[in-house]
Design a protein around this motif. Sequence first.
Motif, PDB file in Angstrom:
ATOM      1  N   ALA A 192      55.479  87.105  28.580  1.00  0.00           N
ATOM      2  CA  ALA A 192      54.264  88.034  27.352  1.00  0.00           C
ATOM      3  C   ALA A 192      56.596  89.068  26.836  1.00  0.00           C
ATOM      4  CB  ALA A 192      54.405  89.345  28.402  1.00  0.00           C
ATOM      5  N   LEU A 193      57.665  88.804  27.910  1.00  0.00           N
ATOM      6  CA  LEU A 193      58.591  89.181  27.691  1.00  0.00           C
ATOM      7  C   LEU A 193      59.161  89.078  26.492  1.00  0.00           C
ATOM      8  CD1 LEU A 193      59.837  92.001  28.374  1.00  0.00           C
ATOM      9  CD2 LEU A 193      61.286  90.064  29.902  1.00  0.00           C
TER      10      LEU A 193
ATOM     11  N   VAL B 235      58.709  87.932  18.561  1.00  0.00           N
ATOM     12  CA  VAL B 235      58.106  87.720  17.525  1.00  0.00           C
ATOM     13  C   VAL B 235      59.163  88.904  16.871  1.00  0.00           C
ATOM     14  CG1 VAL B 235      56.046  89.028  16.348  1.00  0.00           C
ATOM     15  CG2 VAL B 235      55.672  87.508  18.773  1.00  0.00           C
ATOM     16  N   ARG B 236      59.569  89.561  17.490  1.00  0.00           N
ATOM     17  CA  ARG B 236      60.593  90.885  16.761  1.00  0.00           C
ATOM     18  C   ARG B 236      61.648  89.849  16.075  1.00  0.00           C
ATOM     19  NH1 ARG B 236      59.988  95.745  19.848  1.00  0.00           N
ATOM     20  NH2 ARG B 236      57.662  95.782  19.340  1.00  0.00           N
TER      21      ARG B 236
ATOM     22  N   ARG C  54      58.218  86.238  24.510  1.00  0.00           N
ATOM     23  CA  ARG C  54      56.962  86.217  23.515  1.00  0.00           C
ATOM     24  C   ARG C  54      57.495  87.443  22.568  1.00  0.00           C
ATOM     25  NH1 ARG C  54      52.368  84.954  25.906  1.00  0.00           N
ATOM     26  NH2 ARG C  54      51.011  87.047  25.569  1.00  0.00           N
ATOM     27  N   GLU C  55      57.459  88.793  22.855  1.00  0.00           N
ATOM     28  CA  GLU C  55      57.780  89.716  22.288  1.00  0.00           C
ATOM     29  C   GLU C  55      58.389  90.026  21.965  1.00  0.00           C
ATOM     30  OE1 GLU C  55      55.875  93.209  20.705  1.00  0.00           O
ATOM     31  OE2 GLU C  55      54.751  91.890  21.654  1.00  0.00           O
ATOM     32  N   GLY C  56      60.364  89.805  22.526  1.00  0.00           N
ATOM     33  CA  GLY C  56      60.935  89.710  21.711  1.00  0.00           C
ATOM     34  C   GLY C  56      61.301  88.328  20.794  1.00  0.00           C
TER      35      GLY C  56
ATOM     36  N   GLN D 190      60.136  88.905  12.844  1.00  0.00           N
ATOM     37  CA  GLN D 190      60.641  89.548  11.986  1.00  0.00           C
ATOM     38  C   GLN D 190      61.135  89.866  11.229  1.00  0.00           C
ATOM     39  OE1 GLN D 190      57.145  91.670  14.011  1.00  0.00           O
ATOM     40  NE2 GLN D 190      55.607  90.397  13.879  1.00  0.00           N
TER      41      GLN D 190
ATOM     42  N   ALA E  61      65.516  86.963  27.303  1.00  0.00           N
ATOM     43  CA  ALA E  61      65.044  88.191  26.890  1.00  0.00           C
ATOM     44  C   ALA E  61      66.154  89.171  26.021  1.00  0.00           C
ATOM     45  CB  ALA E  61      63.789  88.848  27.005  1.00  0.00           C
TER      46      ALA E  61
ATOM     47  N   GLN F  20      66.386  96.755  29.891  1.00  0.00           N
ATOM     48  CA  GLN F  20      66.071  96.008  30.296  1.00  0.00           C
ATOM     49  C   GLN F  20      66.617  94.617  31.823  1.00  0.00           C
ATOM     50  OE1 GLN F  20      64.533  92.263  28.289  1.00  0.00           O
ATOM     51  NE2 GLN F  20      63.279  93.454  27.154  1.00  0.00           N
TER      52      GLN F  20
ATOM     53  N   ALA G  98      51.211  84.491  17.810  1.00  0.00           N
ATOM     54  CA  ALA G  98      51.950  84.716  19.403  1.00  0.00           C
ATOM     55  C   ALA G  98      50.556  84.763  20.395  1.00  0.00           C
ATOM     56  CB  ALA G  98      53.259  85.169  19.538  1.00  0.00           C
TER      57      ALA G  98
ATOM     58  N   GLN H 258      67.612  99.649  25.026  1.00  0.00           N
ATOM     59  CA  GLN H 258      66.656  98.965  25.323  1.00  0.00           C
ATOM     60  C   GLN H 258      67.269  98.235  26.338  1.00  0.00           C
ATOM     61  OE1 GLN H 258      63.490  96.333  22.869  1.00  0.00           O
ATOM     62  NE2 GLN H 258      63.391  98.209  22.149  1.00  0.00           N
TER      63      GLN H 258
END
Lengths: 214, 361
Positions: free
Chosen positions: A10-11, A17-18, A13-15, A21, B198, B220, A30, B216
């Motif tokens: 999830a982590l 997507v950001r 994926r989120e990154g 974008q 990430a 992380q 996603a 952030q």
Amino acid sequence: MRVMLAEDSALLREGLVRLLQEEGHDVLAAVGDAGALLEAVAGERPEAVVVDVRMPPTHTDEGLRAALEIRRRWPEVKVLVLSQYVEKKYATELMGGSIDGVGYLLKDRVAEVGDFLDALDRVGAGGTAFDPEVVRQLLARTSHADPLARLTAREREVLELMAQGLTNASIAQALHVSQSAVEKHVNALFDKLALSHITGYSRRVLAVLRYLGS
Amino acid sequence: MRWTVRGLRLVGAVTAGAVTALLGVVFVLAAAPFADRPAVRAAAARMTGLELRRLRLDLPGRDADGELRYLAARVPVGLLGGLVVLLLVIGASVAVRLLWSWSRGEALDGMLPTPPLLAYAFLSGVVLLFLNLSGLVGVDVLERRLAVRLLVPDPTEALRRRIAELTESRAGVVAVVDAERRRIERDLHDGVQQRLVALSMLAGRARRGRPELLEQLHEQARQALVELREVAWRVYPSGLDAHGLAEALAGVAERAAVTVRVTCELPVRPPVPVETAAYFVASEAVTNAAKHSRATLVAIEVRQEGTMVVVRVRDDGIGGADATGGGLTGLARRVAALDGRFTVTSPPGGPTVVEAELPCA
């Protein structure tokens, strides 16, 4: 570009997507597993998908299977596969058909944001993107050591970059030499590898990789 | 004095053997048709245990399949012992009656205590007593031999069994190691690596003109470090070597998603392999309980019992744990590799008790 993502963490994926974008891409979906990706692609055709090889339930090669399926059912959708390790088998399977609009990157490459975005752009534009590490390992493992052994160090560098899907112009940039010098190297190495009869940008990648990976 | 005690004990043992032989006849005849039932086997085991105690024989690793057969086979020997004791009683009573009559100067069966008669009675009495006592000893020896013969698997068979056991446990150890490696790889890939990728992505974005992402990024990085520490700890708790089992189990309790009570009472530190196995039994059982049993409390108990370290993990969850599942099989193999005993009892509705006995000798 209209993009879809499949990545189980999830982590990450989120990154992703950001990141996409921020680069001005339009992320349509996603998702966290291969099944959901196929459904999403079936519902709404993206221009490109970015897919992780290892996903639930078995954490082996679901993502790759999904990528191959997408290539088969919707050839117009470009596919960029992210792999945990260099898997020669996966690379060759991906190259099985046409390799226009196919990419195979090591997952860690995502960390090199610029490289990753360039690779996605190349794939999206119908080109090819193979991870330098993949190419290096394919080169290292090749059983055709003889013709390769005849390449000069410079020609080898050019070949690696070429196999990654770079154009002559980009190769010239990467090596800090003129484009004509690159063209000279390319012709020389095609001669040595007996590939000089093949033309076209992605065909040359295909030829080189097939040749090396066989 | 000591000989008298031993003699009396022998007479007692043989007499008891005659009595149990009579009981044994009844039991064997009644039980023979149902020889394979667990209840019958348990009864036979109990009776055999009594016999062995009577003979003061310790037969570790005795063969449970031979018990009923042994009980049947010892009936004649037991009855023989009874007859020998009976002869002893008859002989003794005759001797007493002779002494009683002759000491008062009376005749017994018309025999007066003339010197030749005295000599004859004394001599024959001594000989008969000797024969009788030899008989008693003989019966006892016979009993012991019979027990050893029928209850102890023969050495070749025992060796064969041991080899089979070792082969199995060795393969088990390899399987355990492989499974753990897979788990470590998964841990690294699904946790630490994703975090680091990430993290680098964040750094990349920050460098592409989003400096506000730095905070952030820092957060992380911290998370990634925590994750790495957790993974390393799951691979092998570093505190185990340095501070011992109690400390490592306290660490398990701190990390667990449920409440864990730890009681660790070991007078001396067990050998490292035992300590490690005990640790993994406890931590894996706690993980299982937290994941599947919906337990609210898990109790870890580690005790020394003779040469054994006993680990018991009990939870108040819903039970129904699958002893053939991956985690528990791994533990069973780990314990088997040390020649220990591993049991899981988990009736539906709970409680689940995982117990390992690890030999330290």
